[in-house]
Scaffold this motif. Sequence first.
Motif, PDB file in Angstrom:
ATOM      1  N   SER A  75      38.059  40.180  46.801  1.00 36.53           N
ATOM      2  CA  SER A  75      37.372  39.491  46.010  1.00 36.53           C
ATOM      3  C   SER A  75      36.805  41.325  45.445  1.00 36.53           C
ATOM      4  O   SER A  75      37.321  40.992  44.096  1.00 36.53           O
ATOM      5  N   VAL A  76      35.806  42.215  45.892  1.00 34.81           N
ATOM      6  CA  VAL A  76      36.325  43.917  45.540  1.00 34.81           C
ATOM      7  C   VAL A  76      37.456  43.654  44.398  1.00 34.81           C
ATOM      8  O   VAL A  76      37.820  44.029  43.527  1.00 34.81           O
ATOM      9  N   VAL A  77      38.847  43.750  45.534  1.00 28.81           N
ATOM     10  CA  VAL A  77      39.956  44.360  45.313  1.00 28.81           C
ATOM     11  C   VAL A  77      41.227  43.625  43.818  1.00 28.81           C
ATOM     12  O   VAL A  77      41.465  44.043  42.893  1.00 28.81           O
ATOM     13  N   ILE A  78      40.708  42.141  43.952  1.00 24.70           N
ATOM     14  CA  ILE A  78      41.006  41.369  43.215  1.00 24.70           C
ATOM     15  C   ILE A  78      40.531  41.744  41.885  1.00 24.70           C
ATOM     16  O   ILE A  78      41.025  41.896  40.599  1.00 24.70           O
ATOM     17  N   SER A  79      39.016  41.057  41.557  1.00 25.41           N
ATOM     18  CA  SER A  79      38.396  41.266  40.655  1.00 25.41           C
ATOM     19  C   SER A  79      38.289  42.783  39.558  1.00 25.41           C
ATOM     20  O   SER A  79      38.641  42.693  38.923  1.00 25.41           O
ATOM     21  N   ASN A 204      33.579  40.581  33.044  1.00 23.62           N
ATOM     22  CA  ASN A 204      35.338  40.332  33.460  1.00 23.62           C
ATOM     23  C   ASN A 204      35.577  40.413  35.094  1.00 23.62           C
ATOM     24  O   ASN A 204      35.965  39.796  35.676  1.00 23.62           O
ATOM     25  N   ILE A 205      34.814  41.191  35.678  1.00 25.46           N
ATOM     26  CA  ILE A 205      34.399  41.281  36.852  1.00 25.46           C
ATOM     27  C   ILE A 205      33.900  40.225  37.755  1.00 25.46           C
ATOM     28  O   ILE A 205      34.476  39.551  38.224  1.00 25.46           O
ATOM     29  N   ILE A 206      32.683  39.890  36.829  1.00 25.07           N
ATOM     30  CA  ILE A 206      31.968  38.640  37.731  1.00 25.07           C
ATOM     31  C   ILE A 206      32.646  36.828  36.809  1.00 25.07           C
ATOM     32  O   ILE A 206      33.023  36.820  38.359  1.00 25.07           O
ATOM     33  N   LEU A 207      34.234  36.702  36.140  1.00 25.19           N
ATOM     34  CA  LEU A 207      34.343  35.809  36.329  1.00 25.19           C
ATOM     35  C   LEU A 207      35.909  35.789  36.946  1.00 25.19           C
ATOM     36  O   LEU A 207      36.092  34.753  37.233  1.00 25.19           O
ATOM     37  N   ALA A 208      36.272  37.416  37.515  1.00 28.75           N
ATOM     38  CA  ALA A 208      37.086  37.651  38.503  1.00 28.75           C
ATOM     39  C   ALA A 208      36.805  36.995  39.620  1.00 28.75           C
ATOM     40  O   ALA A 208      37.541  36.112  40.525  1.00 28.75           O
ATOM     41  N   TRP A 209      35.446  37.720  40.231  1.00 26.52           N
ATOM     42  CA  TRP A 209      34.855  37.339  41.470  1.00 26.52           C
ATOM     43  C   TRP A 209      34.507  35.992  41.528  1.00 26.52           C
ATOM     44  O   TRP A 209      34.511  35.385  42.206  1.00 26.52           O
TER      45      TRP A 209
END
Length: 276
Positions: A75-79, A204-209
């Motif tokens: 999740s960290v890498v992807i977001s 956008n980190i929140i959206l991706a997470w």
Amino acid sequence: MARAVSSRRKALVTVIAWTIGLAIFFPILWTAILSFKSEGNAIASPLTVLTTPFTLESYETVQERSNYFGHFWNSVVISLGSTLLALVIAIPAAWAMAFVPGRRTKDLLMWMLSTKMMPAVGVLVPIYLIFRDLGLLDTRTGLVVVLMLMNLPIVVWMLYTYFREIPGEILEAARMDGATLKDELIHVLTPMAVPGIASTLLLNIILAWNEAFWTLNLTAAKAAPLTAFIASYSSPEGLFYAKLSAASTLAIAPILILGWFSQKQLVRGLTFGAVK
């Protein structure tokens, strides 16, 4: 001259704000409470749940059954990866739209934003086939790319709004001093828009997470983030409320902590340019 606000109105606004805040936060609070209950107590009536003893049984089961830290790292890498890649593309695009606008700039922005209104399932099959042929299924690289593309319109739109608040005369002065386009972007524009860029980054980190549709359909095990980790506790045999709540609490805790410590920066960025 500022208009005086009565104490009654302040109290009313405060009560309304707290009511809305508690209503929004209650599902998270209830999930956290259920995560500390046994499966039998988790399905009891609400008043009974509150009076039953707390236990770490569900967290122990989740840790034994799943590789939480593996999902967390995915999740960290992807977001982070999808957001940073989107910023690399969006900053020059937003700069061009804000300071070298064309006749169709507003139409282009509206078209970009309209792509977010299309149901994701409408493009699932072609994207799945492309990922299969390119060998990107169940890879972090594939998810970084697809989430970057999904959130790029929002990133461009937000950065365009922030950049429009920066006086163009400052950039003209930099050009007169001999600044190249690269210097203008890196050393002049970007530092001035740090609050806006930071809020865009956080949102956008929140959206991706929290993205579940693409992560569930394009991953299996190796690149599965925390959204897939949560979904693994929903089975055809039924929902295990306590274990599902424990998994959900573990998944949302990092992003809640990030939001708590960055709330001042987030509010500052969201209100950037609102007060002249």
